[in-house]
Design a protein around this motif. Structure first.
Motif, PDB file in Angstrom:
ATOM      1  N   LEU A 123       0.864  -1.240   0.071  1.00 17.12           N
ATOM      2  CA  LEU A 123      -0.115  -0.096  -0.026  1.00 17.12           C
ATOM      3  C   LEU A 123       1.107   1.053   0.027  1.00 17.12           C
ATOM      4  CD1 LEU A 123      -2.564  -1.231   2.705  1.00 17.12           C
ATOM      5  CD2 LEU A 123      -2.765  -1.501   0.190  1.00 17.12           C
ATOM      6  N   THR A 124       0.628   2.034  -0.971  1.00 16.82           N
ATOM      7  CA  THR A 124       1.296   3.468  -1.018  1.00 16.82           C
ATOM      8  C   THR A 124       0.297   4.516  -1.237  1.00 16.82           C
ATOM      9  OG1 THR A 124       1.784   3.095  -3.382  1.00 16.82           O
ATOM     10  CG2 THR A 124       3.565   2.336  -1.681  1.00 16.82           C
ATOM     11  N   ASP A 125       0.664   5.678  -1.801  1.00 16.45           N
ATOM     12  CA  ASP A 125      -0.383   6.447  -2.338  1.00 16.45           C
ATOM     13  C   ASP A 125      -1.215   6.157  -3.236  1.00 16.45           C
ATOM     14  OD1 ASP A 125       0.706   8.157  -0.446  1.00 16.45           O
ATOM     15  OD2 ASP A 125       1.969   9.432  -1.847  1.00 16.45           O
ATOM     16  N   GLY A 126      -0.753   5.335  -4.267  1.00 16.12           N
ATOM     17  CA  GLY A 126      -1.583   4.903  -5.532  1.00 16.12           C
ATOM     18  C   GLY A 126      -2.139   3.596  -5.051  1.00 16.12           C
ATOM     19  N   PRO A 127      -2.792   2.978  -6.156  1.00 15.23           N
ATOM     20  CA  PRO A 127      -3.571   1.723  -5.769  1.00 15.23           C
ATOM     21  C   PRO A 127      -2.543   0.600  -5.358  1.00 15.23           C
ATOM     22  CG  PRO A 127      -3.178   1.968  -8.269  1.00 15.23           C
ATOM     23  CD  PRO A 127      -2.515   3.280  -7.460  1.00 15.23           C
ATOM     24  N   ALA A 128      -3.289  -0.230  -4.570  1.00 12.64           N
ATOM     25  CA  ALA A 128      -2.535  -1.403  -3.814  1.00 12.64           C
ATOM     26  C   ALA A 128      -2.158  -2.227  -4.911  1.00 12.64           C
ATOM     27  CB  ALA A 128      -3.861  -2.334  -2.966  1.00 12.64           C
ATOM     28  N   LYS A 129      -0.968  -2.818  -4.641  1.00 10.64           N
ATOM     29  CA  LYS A 129      -0.057  -3.446  -5.729  1.00 10.64           C
ATOM     30  C   LYS A 129       0.059  -5.143  -5.146  1.00 10.64           C
ATOM     31  CE  LYS A 129       4.038  -3.860  -8.472  1.00 10.64           C
ATOM     32  NZ  LYS A 129       5.164  -3.293  -9.022  1.00 10.64           N
ATOM     33  N   LEU A 130      -0.560  -6.015  -5.811  1.00  3.92           N
ATOM     34  CA  LEU A 130      -0.258  -7.468  -5.362  1.00  3.92           C
ATOM     35  C   LEU A 130       1.158  -7.771  -5.571  1.00  3.92           C
ATOM     36  CD1 LEU A 130      -1.781 -10.044  -4.992  1.00  3.92           C
ATOM     37  CD2 LEU A 130      -1.860 -10.219  -7.270  1.00  3.92           C
ATOM     38  N   ILE A 131       1.480  -8.338  -4.230  1.00  3.35           N
ATOM     39  CA  ILE A 131       3.003  -8.660  -4.260  1.00  3.35           C
ATOM     40  C   ILE A 131       3.036 -10.067  -3.853  1.00  3.35           C
ATOM     41  CG2 ILE A 131       3.998  -6.317  -3.314  1.00  3.35           C
ATOM     42  CD1 ILE A 131       3.894  -7.597  -0.474  1.00  3.35           C
ATOM     43  N   ALA A 132       1.985 -10.790  -3.555  1.00  2.00           N
ATOM     44  CA  ALA A 132       2.249 -12.367  -3.346  1.00  2.00           C
ATOM     45  C   ALA A 132       0.742 -12.984  -3.310  1.00  2.00           C
ATOM     46  CB  ALA A 132       2.969 -12.337  -1.960  1.00  2.00           C
ATOM     47  N   SER A 133       0.858 -14.227  -3.307  1.00  2.00           N
ATOM     48  CA  SER A 133      -0.449 -14.955  -3.096  1.00  2.00           C
ATOM     49  C   SER A 133       0.052 -16.299  -2.473  1.00  2.00           C
ATOM     50  CB  SER A 133      -1.191 -15.194  -4.732  1.00  2.00           C
ATOM     51  OG  SER A 133      -0.340 -16.245  -5.369  1.00  2.00           O
ATOM     52  N   MET A 134      -0.822 -16.854  -1.991  1.00  4.53           N
ATOM     53  CA  MET A 134      -0.922 -18.206  -1.107  1.00  4.53           C
ATOM     54  C   MET A 134      -1.915 -18.933  -1.090  1.00  4.53           C
ATOM     55  SD  MET A 134      -0.037 -18.848   2.967  1.00  4.53           S
ATOM     56  CE  MET A 134       1.795 -18.449   2.999  1.00  4.53           C
ATOM     57  N   THR A 135      -1.631 -20.153  -1.224  1.00  2.24           N
ATOM     58  CA  THR A 135      -2.690 -21.250  -1.016  1.00  2.24           C
ATOM     59  C   THR A 135      -2.200 -22.144  -0.122  1.00  2.24           C
ATOM     60  OG1 THR A 135      -3.183 -21.248  -3.332  1.00  2.24           O
ATOM     61  CG2 THR A 135      -3.964 -23.350  -2.030  1.00  2.24           C
ATOM     62  N   SER A 136      -3.188 -22.200   1.131  1.00  2.00           N
ATOM     63  CA  SER A 136      -2.838 -22.720   2.203  1.00  2.00           C
ATOM     64  C   SER A 136      -3.830 -23.820   2.503  1.00  2.00           C
ATOM     65  CB  SER A 136      -2.983 -21.620   3.337  1.00  2.00           C
ATOM     66  OG  SER A 136      -2.586 -22.190   4.772  1.00  2.00           O
ATOM     67  N   THR A 137      -3.305 -24.917   3.434  1.00  2.00           N
ATOM     68  CA  THR A 137      -4.051 -26.001   3.898  1.00  2.00           C
ATOM     69  C   THR A 137      -4.030 -26.204   5.297  1.00  2.00           C
ATOM     70  OG1 THR A 137      -3.811 -27.069   1.809  1.00  2.00           O
ATOM     71  CG2 THR A 137      -4.720 -28.500   3.603  1.00  2.00           C
ATOM     72  N   MET A 138      -5.334 -26.058   6.016  1.00  2.00           N
ATOM     73  CA  MET A 138      -5.105 -26.433   7.412  1.00  2.00           C
ATOM     74  C   MET A 138      -5.849 -27.553   7.886  1.00  2.00           C
ATOM     75  SD  MET A 138      -4.721 -23.097   6.920  1.00  2.00           S
ATOM     76  CE  MET A 138      -6.664 -22.496   6.235  1.00  2.00           C
ATOM     77  N   MET A 139      -5.353 -28.135   8.911  1.00  2.00           N
ATOM     78  CA  MET A 139      -5.946 -29.304   9.649  1.00  2.00           C
ATOM     79  C   MET A 139      -6.792 -28.884  10.859  1.00  2.00           C
ATOM     80  SD  MET A 139      -3.872 -32.647  11.210  1.00  2.00           S
ATOM     81  CE  MET A 139      -2.720 -31.712  12.094  1.00  2.00           C
ATOM     82  N   VAL A 140      -7.867 -29.519  11.036  1.00  2.00           N
ATOM     83  CA  VAL A 140      -8.695 -28.978  12.070  1.00  2.00           C
ATOM     84  C   VAL A 140      -8.228 -30.223  13.241  1.00  2.00           C
ATOM     85  CG1 VAL A 140     -11.102 -29.247  12.947  1.00  2.00           C
ATOM     86  CG2 VAL A 140     -10.535 -28.392  10.777  1.00  2.00           C
ATOM     87  N   ILE A 141      -8.005 -29.467  14.487  1.00  2.00           N
ATOM     88  CA  ILE A 141      -7.569 -30.302  15.559  1.00  2.00           C
ATOM     89  C   ILE A 141      -8.832 -30.263  16.698  1.00  2.00           C
ATOM     90  CG2 ILE A 141      -5.562 -30.336  17.408  1.00  2.00           C
ATOM     91  CD1 ILE A 141      -4.357 -30.609  14.578  1.00  2.00           C
ATOM     92  N   ARG A 142      -8.902 -31.411  17.176  1.00  2.00           N
ATOM     93  CA  ARG A 142      -9.962 -31.644  18.254  1.00  2.00           C
ATOM     94  C   ARG A 142      -9.427 -32.401  19.518  1.00  2.00           C
ATOM     95  NH1 ARG A 142     -12.448 -32.365  13.565  1.00  2.00           N
ATOM     96  NH2 ARG A 142     -14.239 -31.053  13.097  1.00  2.00           N
ATOM     97  N   GLY A 143      -9.567 -31.872  20.498  1.00  2.00           N
ATOM     98  CA  GLY A 143      -9.316 -32.439  21.713  1.00  2.00           C
ATOM     99  C   GLY A 143      -7.728 -32.966  21.934  1.00  2.00           C
ATOM    100  N   ARG A 144      -6.975 -32.301  21.322  1.00  2.00           N
ATOM    101  CA  ARG A 144      -5.367 -32.670  21.649  1.00  2.00           C
ATOM    102  C   ARG A 144      -4.849 -31.663  22.645  1.00  2.00           C
ATOM    103  NH1 ARG A 144      -1.615 -33.464  16.355  1.00  2.00           N
ATOM    104  NH2 ARG A 144      -3.277 -34.374  16.030  1.00  2.00           N
TER     105      ARG A 144
END
Length: 149
Positions: A123-144
């Motif tokens: 973010l600067t004075d001009g439009p926002a510039k895309l610098i990175a992308s991510m695809t992420s996978t999360m595991m749901v944890i129960r009772g640990r």
């Protein structure tokens, strides 16, 4: 998706984010929480750069991972926790800006595995510039033992 009560979910996520030593060290702020979407902002700091003065790829990755994980928390029930099990980052442009915005958004909610996509913007004075992308996978944890939201 779980029944979404904005105030309850946002409070739970903000309390959890406040316990994130890494985000505190980076000076990151949780700026927005909504169903399936979380935004984190970070000011430019020379201590967070690599040798050319750009925001370090590790900092970008950490902020995107955190945004994606908290987006996943918006679609889970309060008794579960999450752990990232995989992510892929594409660095598209040097991390140059006064501030940075990292947005995590749920791609596929699930009861055991959740997938999110993240985008990082300079973010600067001009439009926002895309610098990175991510695809992420999360595991749901129960009772640990020792792992809670």
């Amino acid at each position: 998706m779980v029944d979404y009560d904005q105030e309850t979910v946002e409070t739970r996520i903000r309390q959890s984010f406040a316990r994130q030593g890494a985000m505190e060290t980076l000076g990151a702020e949780l700026s927005s929480v909504s169903p399936g979407v979380v935004e984190i902002e970070l000011s430019y700091d020379p201590k967070l750069t690599q040798q050319h003065g750009f925001l370090h790829a590790g900092v970008i990755s950490a902020a995107l991972d955190t945004a994606c994980s908290y987006a996943a928390y918006t679609v889970t029930t309060p008794e579960v926790s999450l752990l990232t099990i995989e992510f892929k980052v594409n660095l598209m442009s040097p991390g140059r800006g006064e501030r940075f915005l990292f947005r995590g958004e749920i791609t596929k909610p699930g009861s055991n595995i959740i997938v999110a996509d993240g985008r990082g913007y300079a973010l600067t004075d001009g439009p926002a510039k895309l610098i990175a992308s991510m695809t992420s996978t999360m595991m749901v944890i129960r009772g640990r033992e020792g792992i809670s939201g």
